[in-house]
Each structure stands twice: as structure tokens, then as C-alpha cells.
Design a protein around this motif. Structure first.
Motif, mmCIF file in Angstrom:
data_model
loop_
_atom_site.group_PDB
_atom_site.id
_atom_site.type_symbol
_atom_site.label_atom_id
_atom_site.label_comp_id
_atom_site.label_asym_id
_atom_site.label_seq_id
_atom_site.Cartn_x
_atom_site.Cartn_y
_atom_site.Cartn_z
ATOM 1 N N GLN A 195 0.854 -1.183 0.000
ATOM 2 C CA GLN A 195 0.000 0.000 0.000
ATOM 3 C C GLN A 195 0.889 1.232 0.000
ATOM 4 O OE1 GLN A 195 -3.276 -0.585 2.912
ATOM 5 N NE2 GLN A 195 -2.783 1.448 3.615
ATOM 6 N N ASP A 196 0.547 2.213 -0.813
ATOM 7 C CA ASP A 196 1.374 3.419 -0.906
ATOM 8 C C ASP A 196 0.686 4.562 -0.167
ATOM 9 O OD1 ASP A 196 2.841 5.666 -1.668
ATOM 10 O OD2 ASP A 196 3.323 4.804 -3.631
ATOM 11 N N THR A 197 1.241 4.920 0.969
ATOM 12 C CA THR A 197 0.639 5.945 1.811
ATOM 13 C C THR A 197 0.541 7.297 1.117
ATOM 14 O OG1 THR A 197 1.217 4.841 3.855
ATOM 15 C CG2 THR A 197 1.004 7.222 3.978
ATOM 16 N N ARG A 198 1.390 7.514 0.128
ATOM 17 C CA ARG A 198 1.351 8.802 -0.561
ATOM 18 C C ARG A 198 0.007 9.000 -1.265
ATOM 19 N NH1 ARG A 198 6.251 8.520 -4.366
ATOM 20 N NH2 ARG A 198 5.077 6.655 -4.926
ATOM 21 N N VAL A 199 -0.620 7.886 -1.650
ATOM 22 C CA VAL A 199 -1.931 7.983 -2.297
ATOM 23 C C VAL A 199 -2.981 8.469 -1.285
ATOM 24 C CG1 VAL A 199 -3.740 6.685 -3.485
ATOM 25 C CG2 VAL A 199 -1.339 6.189 -3.952
ATOM 26 N N TYR A 200 -2.893 7.920 -0.096
ATOM 27 C CA TYR A 200 -3.767 8.346 0.999
ATOM 28 C C TYR A 200 -3.578 9.832 1.277
ATOM 29 C CZ TYR A 200 -6.320 4.978 3.893
ATOM 30 O OH TYR A 200 -7.255 4.132 4.418
ATOM 31 N N ALA A 201 -2.306 10.223 1.327
ATOM 32 C CA ALA A 201 -1.974 11.601 1.661
ATOM 33 C C ALA A 201 -2.559 12.548 0.622
ATOM 34 C CB ALA A 201 -0.465 11.762 1.757
ATOM 35 N N LYS A 202 -2.471 12.135 -0.621
ATOM 36 C CA LYS A 202 -2.989 12.939 -1.717
ATOM 37 C C LYS A 202 -4.509 13.035 -1.586
ATOM 38 C CE LYS A 202 -2.341 13.170 -6.685
ATOM 39 N NZ LYS A 202 -3.129 12.281 -7.518
ATOM 40 N N PHE A 203 -5.115 11.953 -1.265
ATOM 41 C CA PHE A 203 -6.553 11.870 -1.044
ATOM 42 C C PHE A 203 -6.974 12.835 0.074
ATOM 43 C CE2 PHE A 203 -9.894 8.698 0.779
ATOM 44 C CZ PHE A 203 -10.928 9.400 0.176
ATOM 45 N N ALA A 204 -6.191 12.866 1.141
ATOM 46 C CA ALA A 204 -6.522 13.695 2.291
ATOM 47 C C ALA A 204 -5.972 15.115 2.170
ATOM 48 C CB ALA A 204 -5.983 13.048 3.560
ATOM 49 N N ASN A 205 -5.151 15.334 1.148
ATOM 50 C CA ASN A 205 -4.460 16.617 0.996
ATOM 51 C C ASN A 205 -3.576 16.962 2.195
ATOM 52 O OD1 ASN A 205 -5.021 17.960 -1.633
ATOM 53 N ND2 ASN A 205 -7.114 17.408 -1.030
ATOM 54 N N VAL A 206 -2.766 16.011 2.526
ATOM 55 C CA VAL A 206 -1.801 16.189 3.614
ATOM 56 C C VAL A 206 -0.397 16.021 3.028
ATOM 57 C CG1 VAL A 206 -0.904 15.095 5.712
ATOM 58 C CG2 VAL A 206 -3.345 15.443 5.453
ATOM 59 N N PRO A 207 0.524 16.947 3.309
ATOM 60 C CA PRO A 207 1.865 16.846 2.727
ATOM 61 C C PRO A 207 2.647 15.648 3.245
ATOM 62 C CG PRO A 207 1.819 18.578 4.373
ATOM 63 C CD PRO A 207 0.394 18.127 4.183
ATOM 64 N N VAL A 208 3.527 15.125 2.391
ATOM 65 C CA VAL A 208 4.336 13.961 2.745
ATOM 66 C C VAL A 208 5.817 14.319 2.684
ATOM 67 C CG1 VAL A 208 4.906 11.568 2.175
ATOM 68 C CG2 VAL A 208 2.668 12.494 1.576
ATOM 69 N N LEU A 209 6.530 13.993 3.724
ATOM 70 C CA LEU A 209 7.986 14.108 3.702
ATOM 71 C C LEU A 209 8.536 12.696 3.660
ATOM 72 C CD1 LEU A 209 8.617 16.780 6.490
ATOM 73 C CD2 LEU A 209 8.151 17.144 4.073
ATOM 74 N N GLU A 210 9.533 12.473 2.804
ATOM 75 C CA GLU A 210 10.065 11.124 2.677
ATOM 76 C C GLU A 210 11.589 11.147 2.654
ATOM 77 O OE1 GLU A 210 8.587 8.964 -0.705
ATOM 78 O OE2 GLU A 210 9.761 7.220 -0.134
ATOM 79 N N PRO A 211 12.210 10.602 3.708
ATOM 80 C CA PRO A 211 13.668 10.666 3.819
ATOM 81 C C PRO A 211 14.390 9.669 2.912
ATOM 82 C CG PRO A 211 12.758 9.526 5.719
ATOM 83 C CD PRO A 211 11.592 9.972 4.891
ATOM 84 N N SER A 212 15.646 9.982 2.611
ATOM 85 C CA SER A 212 16.446 9.088 1.771
ATOM 86 C C SER A 212 17.573 8.423 2.542
ATOM 87 C CB SER A 212 17.021 9.865 0.583
ATOM 88 O OG SER A 212 17.902 10.867 1.030
ATOM 89 N N SER A 213 17.714 8.754 3.826
ATOM 90 C CA SER A 213 18.758 8.123 4.654
ATOM 91 C C SER A 213 18.384 8.297 6.120
ATOM 92 C CB SER A 213 20.111 8.794 4.405
ATOM 93 O OG SER A 213 20.108 10.097 4.969
ATOM 94 N N PRO A 214 18.992 7.501 7.023
ATOM 95 C CA PRO A 214 18.672 7.653 8.445
ATOM 96 C C PRO A 214 18.926 9.078 8.965
ATOM 97 C CG PRO A 214 19.780 5.569 8.106
ATOM 98 C CD PRO A 214 19.833 6.302 6.793
#
Ligand code: SF4
Ligand code: SF4
Lengths: 646, 204
Positions: free
Chosen positions: A131-150
Motif C-alpha cells: 500500500q502506498d501511503t502517498r496515495v492516501y496523503a494525496k486523497f486527504a491533501n496532507v503533505p508527505v515528507l520522505e527521507p532518503s537516509s537515516p
């Protein structure tokens, strides 16, 4: 080397430490002066919650293991309404549980920073779906931050609180298994004075019924506000510190790499030795900042978007380009698979194809060799631990139903009862689903049968559910089954801990990370709800367990058997720490007839087959001394060794 | 001299201490001044199933997983498990492996066969052009004091392979700091036994 949990609280700015992605996020939350944290564990998010559990008291943070994600969400949300910085965390499917509150409350916004950490599990290493949470976020119009390293995960967490507070909006911090469970070097930052002093922070809730009461008249006002906020945030992301353009300025080709995909893209470019490309590193897959995109696209003749799972960035970029009249090829899911997780191989293959160059390795040859090697590799799926009490419960259930029942089960270690030799799990859907499915099956199977036919058919339905899952979402389903006069046996596998995610406590244990809470015995709940038969058994006594199951199956109505024995892995871990010994068992060669019951019906992983002697054997380093094998062997071949191990 | 990239794949069965070994190597690399990335499994797969951990370090590492065909070493806690991840090995890479099998339930049930060690070795050497350093590490661990030191034996052996970029003494130091105080001596002995075993096989 200090303990990880100590490092998370170290007052040593500038120190470089090795942290798990989830631990780095915990540190980030502390650096951001978090006040309230509530979550239900779920792989791959659990270590964030576990780390908070250990440091919370020292840091003056209120922390709880909630009974499910929705409750956790509400706890943290209310704190954020009160002006505190608050956080909740869950795995992707946990957001489904919290979705009702999430989508209903987003328009109300927050006062203090509110960060929702959601860990996705591409390739489903430990999950029931992808499941891709970014789809949910888009649905809810909530911004997503996604890190590339610890390290970036820590920094982003801090930023997420600031962003949320600035726009009074929810912020999702999305990770995947490979960020949450990656370890990497993290540079510690400053801790706020309040965290260092361990001072609990309290907020104030200002009543505002026009905002916090979701009646239609109010709700109608929310939607446009949400849309307005998200466009403002899109602007903001044009120059936030986790988005940037790098590489060859004059390049004609570009690659867009959101979140962790950036790491794979960097690695792939390096391996391919490609230099004349421009890269847009995106820490914000939603909303994609159009200003930065415009700058990036300037002069490009073709673009590739390398993203994991759904084409979330791709769709935004393509829409934007179409609206601009930009007609250059934009590649994405045509070259990068839409299912399962990103790998360097996938990134390398996609980029090589995009650029029309060769891949650095003959994958075809490698696959051929590898498949040949795999031919001689026997499967080794995970299994219930040695001495796991669930094995005995399943064994007793199978015996009591003469293996003719239908067995809906649930989410937990016990789902492994699916595997041979137990084969005692027929369905698993989602947390708490076993009881609802059992009730549905009962209606479907027996509803049209007469009492007599029913007795003859004897297709009994036995649901299994764990203690934590019971409190998570089993309760409403149990109420429904009892209320509607179902005829099912529900076995609550109560091992007094949430074992699969790492031994977190729950209402059945009564423990909290900070001492005793109030224990709620499952049998009391079942009785209070009106179950027709309720009994508690110790599954280490297999015969007794079997007898109680038999009795329960005779009863018309909803029977609840609580099969209670502490998780073996948890118990052995504790004993090891205390330096205690436990008995181990061995096979008496005189007595063993080679009937294989212990292997073909019981299946403790410590028991193996000696091909030469055609007898069972016990691997002493794996035996945890429960004595289960001794109870099920018809010839009394399993015996305890006098001298204990450990 | 600092390496650009060094990739270790640690394969074994849940409960064997794969994660602990990975952590020790990761810390040793961090203390040697490298950038470190590690990937590991959590949750259900840890329960006596096949597990794998990746340790990557160097000046240029990004992802936490060792790509296929890029592994410098496969450290196998169990022979079949080493073979299960053999696609990660680069040509000329090393397979350092404990030859004591743990037989999966499927094999005991007669539903699958456990291969001979020589079959595994042959595939590693012939098809994957790998170097095989196999010995019974469990036996040495028991000699050192307890089976649980099997991973320390294997790490000791690992430090002896040609061009291994971490100093054996530094690795030893990290082990000393990470095991419980009363287990230090036992682990030091295990580490030495691993070193000796590898030296003997490599003819050093
Ligand atoms: S962790 Fe506990 S509950 Fe899970 S399989 Fe092992 S003994 Fe059973
Ligand atoms: S006593 Fe028997 S059933 Fe229990 S852990 Fe040991 S071998 Fe397995």
C-alpha cells in the motif's frame, strides 16, 4: 559503545552514531521538543515506538502504547489541538484503521505540530498487503515528507513539526521498510532544554465548536481551506532543505528521485558511470513543488521518474507538464515496476534503458546461475518458536475438531500456524478480522441448515486471535457475534505480550512502559459481553487444553477459550538475561519408533529427523524445554535431560 | 587506504545472531571513519526463518541493501543460507561459512532435501567463481565456551580474508564493548579461534 536508547538521548551535539532509521526519527522528535507520543506497534514502524517507550520518561514525554492506530491518532491529535507537539506512528495498514479519524479531522488542523509517521512495506516483508501511503496523503491533501537516509530521517522529523505548526496542518512522515530498518551514520543535533531536564509539557485546549465539531455546516467550510493550505505548502516546498537539483546543469536528460529512490538512483548512476544527467532529489513526493520542477525541467529533452510503488510523483509531473504545454517524453512506470520494492538493480535497469546504454552486469546469466543454485536450496519459512504455546493450542484445536473445522485466524506470530504440519489457519485478513469472518462463515455455512443437519455436518468454526489483536479490533466483532447469536469457538491466544512486533505490552498484561497500568483479563470481558462459554486454559497442558476445546465445541453459541501462557521467545529472553537455566529434552533411542508424529503433526523446530537411524532427534541448542513433545509422543520417547543448558 | 565501497552479506537462520554480527561490523566501520549503511529484517521473518543482513561501508554508499553481484563477502551462519543469497556475490568474492547445518522442518517432513556441503561448495566455486572458506564454527564456539559465540568465531575468520578493510584489532575492540562483561573472555577466545581457522584454510 553505548546502548542505542542511551544514544537517542545523548546530549552530544555533533557526535556521529549508528542508528536505525526508526531510532533516528525518535531522536528527531526529541530534538523537536515533542510532548506527546501515542502509537500501536506494527512492523516496520515499531522500533520508533519502542525507542520512545524507553526514553519518554527521562525526556519528559508522555508516551503510550494505544490499543489501536485510531485511538493512538486521536490521543496525539487532541494533544496537538492543545498546542503541544505530538506524534503518532503506524504501519501502512494501520492508517486504514485510523483513516476515519484522519480524513474527518484533517480540516480542523492543529495548534501544536502534529506528525503522523507511516511506514510502508513494499514487497510485503511483514505485511498483508502493499500500500502506498502517498496515495492516501494525496486523497486527504496532507503533505508527505520522505527521507532518503537515516540522518535525513532525523532532520526531516524536526522539520515536519515546524512545517505542521506553521500551516496548522497535519504532516505525514513516510518511510519504507528500507528506511525504517536501515542503519546509517547519524549526526546528533541539539536537544531542547525541556527534553534535557525531562520536564513534562502541558498544553491548553481552547474551545472552538466551529472548528472542532464536525457538523455538516462546519465541515463544509473545511474542504476549501484544506485545498488552499496544500497549495501554499506546495509553494513552501520550492525551497525547503530536503529538495534540490544536482548534477550537470547543462544536461539534456533528467531524473526525478523521490525519497529513498534517490539513494538507489545515486548508486545506479555511480555504477553506470553516467555523469551528464540532472537529478531532482525530492523529499516531498506530495505536493510536488512546481517552482522547483519548472527550474529543473528547463532545457531538458526527456525525463525519468524513478519511484517506488504508485506513480504519485509521475502523475503530478505529467499533469503539470500537460498544463504547461510541455511535450517532452516523461517516463516512469513504463520503465520502473509498479509492484514490490525498489532495488539498485531496478534503478540501474530503468536508467540504462532510459539512456540507451548497457547494464553493468549480465543479469540474464546471473539469474540463470542463481535459479540453478536455488534448485538445491530447501525452503525455510519462518516458524513458531520452539516451546511456543500457540503450537499446543493449534494442536489441541486440530485434535478436538478432528481436523475438520474451518479456522479463521488473525495477525500475529500465530498466523504461522498456517504452515505445515499444523495447517490450522484458513483465513487471515486484517487486525481483528478473525472473529468477524468466523461469524460470517457461520451464517453462510449453517444459516440454512436445520439443527439436525448441522449436527451431522460438524463443520465447526474455530477462530484464533491474539491478546493484543483482541483489544485492537477484536472487541466490536466479539460483541457482534454474541449479539447475533453466532455459533463459533473463539480461542484467544493470550501470550501476555505483543510478540510479533517485539514484545510490547497490552491490556492483557496490564504493564505499561512506565510501570503497571490496569490489567483487563480477557475472560472478564468475554463474560461481561455475554459469551455462552468462557474458560481459561494453560496450553502447556495439552490434554487439558484439548478437553476444554471439546467441551467448548459442544456449546451452542459463542464460546471463548483463553489459552494463556507467556510467549516462549519473551520468556527465554528474560531467563537468558537473568542467567537462568532451563531443562532441555532428548530422544530416548530405545523408545522412539520413528512414527514421526512429533514432526508430521506437531513440528517443533528443535526436532529433526535422523535419516540414518530413522528416528527423531532434538537439536539441543534450539530446545527451550517446554515438554510439549513429551506430551504428544505416543511412545514416551522425549525425556528431559538432567543437566540444564545455559 | 580507504575503500570506496565494501559489501558484506550476512545470511543465517532467525535466532542465530545475524543482526548482532552486522551491528558489530557496522560499528567497527563507523569507528574507522567510513560512511555506513546497513539493512536488516525485522518482525515475522525473524522467527527461525531465513534471515539476511547487509553491511555496507566506504566513501560512496547509499542504499542499505547490497545489490546483486556486488557482494565482496557472504558471511554464512548456515551453509544452505549462504547459498540462498549467493546471487549477491561478486566474481572472486568470498564465502565464509559455518558448515554446521540447521535442518528445516520441511526437510524433516520429507518434503525437501538438504544438499551435501560439497554440492554447495561446488556451485559457489564453479558457477559463481567465489572462494569458499568453510569450517564448523559451531564446534569452535562450543570450545570457546558456548554456542552463542558462533557469530564471534565467524567474524574472527572474516577479518582474515585478503583485503578485508577493517583492522582485526578494531573489530575485536567493538566486540569487547558490545557483549555483556561476563561474556568478554569467552568471546575473545571465540574470535581467536575464528582467526586461526581462517588462517589455516587460507594457508597464512
Ligand atoms: S515470539 Fe512468542 S508467540 Fe511468537 S512464535 Fe515465538 S514463542 Fe510464539
Ligand atoms: S521440549 Fe520438545 S517441544 Fe519443547 S522446545 Fe524442546 S524439543 Fe521443542
Amino acid at each position: 559503545m553505548a546502548k542505542v536508547t542511551d544514544m537517542v538521548l545523548w546530549d552530544k551535539p555533533g557526535e556521529k552514531v549508528l542508528l536505525l532509521g526508526n531510532q533516528a526519527i525518535a531522536r528527531g522528535a526529541l530534538e523537536a521538543n515533542i510532548a506527546v507520543y501515542a502509537a500501536y506497534p506494527g512492523t516496520p514502524s515499531s522500533e520508533l515506538t519502542d525507542t520512545m517507550a524507553i526514553v519518554a520518561k527521562k525526556a519528559g514525554v508522555y508516551m503510550e502504547y494505544s490499543t489501536n492506530e485510531k485511538v493512538a491518532f486521536e490521543t496525539a491529535l487532541a494533544a496537538a489541538w492543545s498546542g503541544l507537539r505530538a506524534m503518532t506512528a503506524m504501519k501502512h495498514v494501520g492508517l486504514n484503521v485510523a483513516a476515519d479519524t484522519f480524513l474527518s479531522s484533517v480540516g480542523m488542523g492543529v495548534e501544536g505540530g502534529f506528525v503522523i509517521m507511516v511506514a510502508d512495506d513494499p514487497s510485503m516483508w511483514s505485511s498483508q498487503n502493499e500500500q502506498d501511503t502517498r496515495v492516501y496523503a494525496k486523497f486527504a491533501n496532507v503533505p508527505v515528507l520522505e527521507p532518503s537516509s537515516p540522518h535525513e530521517a532525523k532532520e526531516m522529523t524536526k522539520y515536519a513539526f515546524e512545517l505542521s505548526e506553521k500551516f496548522k496542518h497535519f504532516v505525514i512522515l513516510r518511510t519504507t521498510t528500507r528506511t525504517s530498518h536501515a542503519r546509517g551514520d547519524v549526526v546528533l543535533g541539539e536537544l531542547p532544554e525541556e527534553i534535557k531536564a525531562g520536564k513534562r509539557k502541558f498544553g491548553k485546549f481552547k474551545k472552538d465548536p466551529n472548528r472542532f465539531v464536525d457538523v455538516p455546516a462546519n465541515a463544509r467550510k473545511f474542504h476549501p481551506i484544506i485545498l488552499e493550505k496544500i497549495e501554499k505548502i506546495r509553494e513552501e516546498f520550492n525551497d525547503m532543505p530536503f529538495n534540490w537539483i544536482e548534477g550537470d546543469e547543462s544536461a539534456k536528460v533528467g531524473i526525478i528521485a523521490p525519497g529513498l529512490a534517490y539513494a538507489y538512483v545515486k548508486e545506479a548512476l555511480h555504477w553506470l558511470g553516467v555523469e551528464n544527467v540532472k537529478v531532482l532529489k525530492l523529499g516531498t513526493p506530495f505536493p510536488v513543488p512546481y517552482g522547483l520542477l519548472e527550474k529543473f525541467m528547463d532545457g531538458l529533452e526527456k525525463v525519468l521518474i524513478v519511484e517506488e510503488l504508485e506513480p504519485v510523483v509521475e502523475e503530478q509531473v505529467k499533469t503539470w507538464a500537460y498544463d504547461r504545454g510541455l511535450r517532452i517524453p516523461i517516463h516512469g512506470k513504463d520503465l520502473v515496476p509498479r509492484v514490490y520494492e525498489m532495488t539498485t538493480r531496478r534503478a540501474v535497469t530503468a536508467i540504462a534503458k532510459f539512456l540507451g546504454i548497457d547494464v553493468p552486469l549480465d543479469y540474464r546469466e546471473l539469474d540463470a546461475k542463481y535459479n540453478k543454485a536455488l534448485e538445491i536450496v530447501p525452503p525455510r519459512p519462518p516458524s513458531l518458536c520452539p516451546a511456543c504455546p500457540h503450537r499446543n493450542s493449534f494442536y489441541a484445536i486440530k485434535k478436538a475438531t478432528r481436523a475438520r473445522g474451518i479456522y479463521p485466524s488473525d495477525i500475529g506470530c500465530y498466523t504461522l500456524g498456517l504452515l505445515p504440519p499444523l495447517n490450522a489457519v484458513d483465513t487471515t485478513v486484517a487486525m481483528g478480522g478473525s472473529i468477524g469472518i468466523a461469524h460470517g462463515l457461520e451464517i453462510a455455512q449453517h444459516g440454512s441448515l436445520s439443527e439436525e443437519q448441522r449436527k451431522k455436518e460438524k463443520k465447526v468454526i474455530v477462530a484464533t486471535i491474539g491478546d493484543s489483536t483482541f483489544y485492537h479490533t477484536g472487541l466490536p466483532a466479539l460483541a457482534n457475534a454474541i449479539y447475533n447469536r453466532s455459533n463459533v469457538l473463539i480461542v484467544v491466544l493470550d501470550n501476555l505480550v505483543t510478540a510479533m512486533t517485539g514484545d510490547q505490552p497490552n491490556p492483557s498484561t496490564g504493564q505499561t512502559p512506565h510501570g503497571m497500568g490496569k490489567r483487563i483479563p480477557i475472560e472478564d470481558v468475554a463474560k461481561a459481553m455475554g459469551a455462552d462459554f468462557v474458560e481459561v486454559v494453560d496450553p502447556y497442558d495439552i490434554k487439558k487444553t484439548y478437553e476444554v476445546m471439546k467441551k467448548a465445541l459442544e456449546v451452542e453459541g459463542v464460546s471463548v477459550v483463553v489459552s494463556r501462557q507467556v510467549c516462549a521467545l519473551y520468556k527465554i529472553g528474560q531467563m537468558r538475561r537473568r542467567g537462568e537455566k532451563w531443562p532441555i529434552y532428548y530422544v530416548d533411542e530405545e523408545a522412539c519408533t520413528g512414527c514421526k508424529v512429533c514432526i508430521n503433526a506437531y513440528g517443533c523446530p528443535a526436532i529433526y529427523w535422523d535419516e540414518e537411524k530413522r528416528q527423531a532427534r532434538i537439536e539441543p541448542s534450539m530446545c527451550w524445554g517446554c515438554g510439549g513433545c513429551a506430551q504428544i509422543c505416543p511412545f514416551g520417547a522425549f525425556k528431559p535431560v538432567e543437566e540444564g543448558e545455559e | 587506504m580507504k575503500v570506496k565501497e565494501y559489501n558484506i552479506v550476512i545470511a543465517g537462520v532467525g535466532g542465530q545472531g545475524v543482526l548482532t554480527a552486522a551491528n558489530i561490523l557496522g560499528w567497527a566501520a563507523l569507528r574507522a571513519g567510513y560512511k555506513v549503511r546497513m539493512g536488516e529484517v525485522h518482525g515475522m521473518s525473524q522467527r527461525f526463518g531465513s534471515v539476511v543482513s547487509y553491511v555496507r561501508f566506504g566513501e560512496e554508499v547509499y542504499g542499505s541493501m547490497v545489490p546483486e553481484g556486488k557482494g565482496d563477502v557472504i558471511l554464512g551462519f548456515e551453509p544452505v543460507e549462504a547459498l540462498r543469497y549467493i546471487n549477491h556475490l561478486r566474481q572472486g568474492g568470498m564465502v565464509v561459512v559455518n558448515t554446521k547445518p540447521i535442518v528445516p522442518v520441511q526437510v524433516s517432513m520429507g518434503k525437501a532435501r538438504y544438499p551435501e556441503i560439497d554440492e554447495i561448495k561446488k556451485i559457489v566455486e564453479e558457477d559463481f567463481r567465489g572462494k569458499w572458506i568453510g569450517f564448523n564454527a559451531e564446534e569452535l564456539a562450543i570450545k570457546a565456551g558456548h554456542v552463542v559465540t558462533t557469530n564471534t568465531v565467524l567474524i574472527g575468520a572474516l577479518t582474515q580474508i585478503p583485503e578485508f578493510p577493517l583492522d582485526a584489532e578494531h573489530v575485536r575492540e567493538v566486540i569487547r564493548l558490545s557483549v555483556p562483561p561476563k561474556a568478554v573472555d569467552m568471546n575473545m577466545k571465540a574470535f581467536d579461534l575464528g582467526i586461526e581457522a581462517a588462517k589455516e584454510i587460507l594457508g597464512l
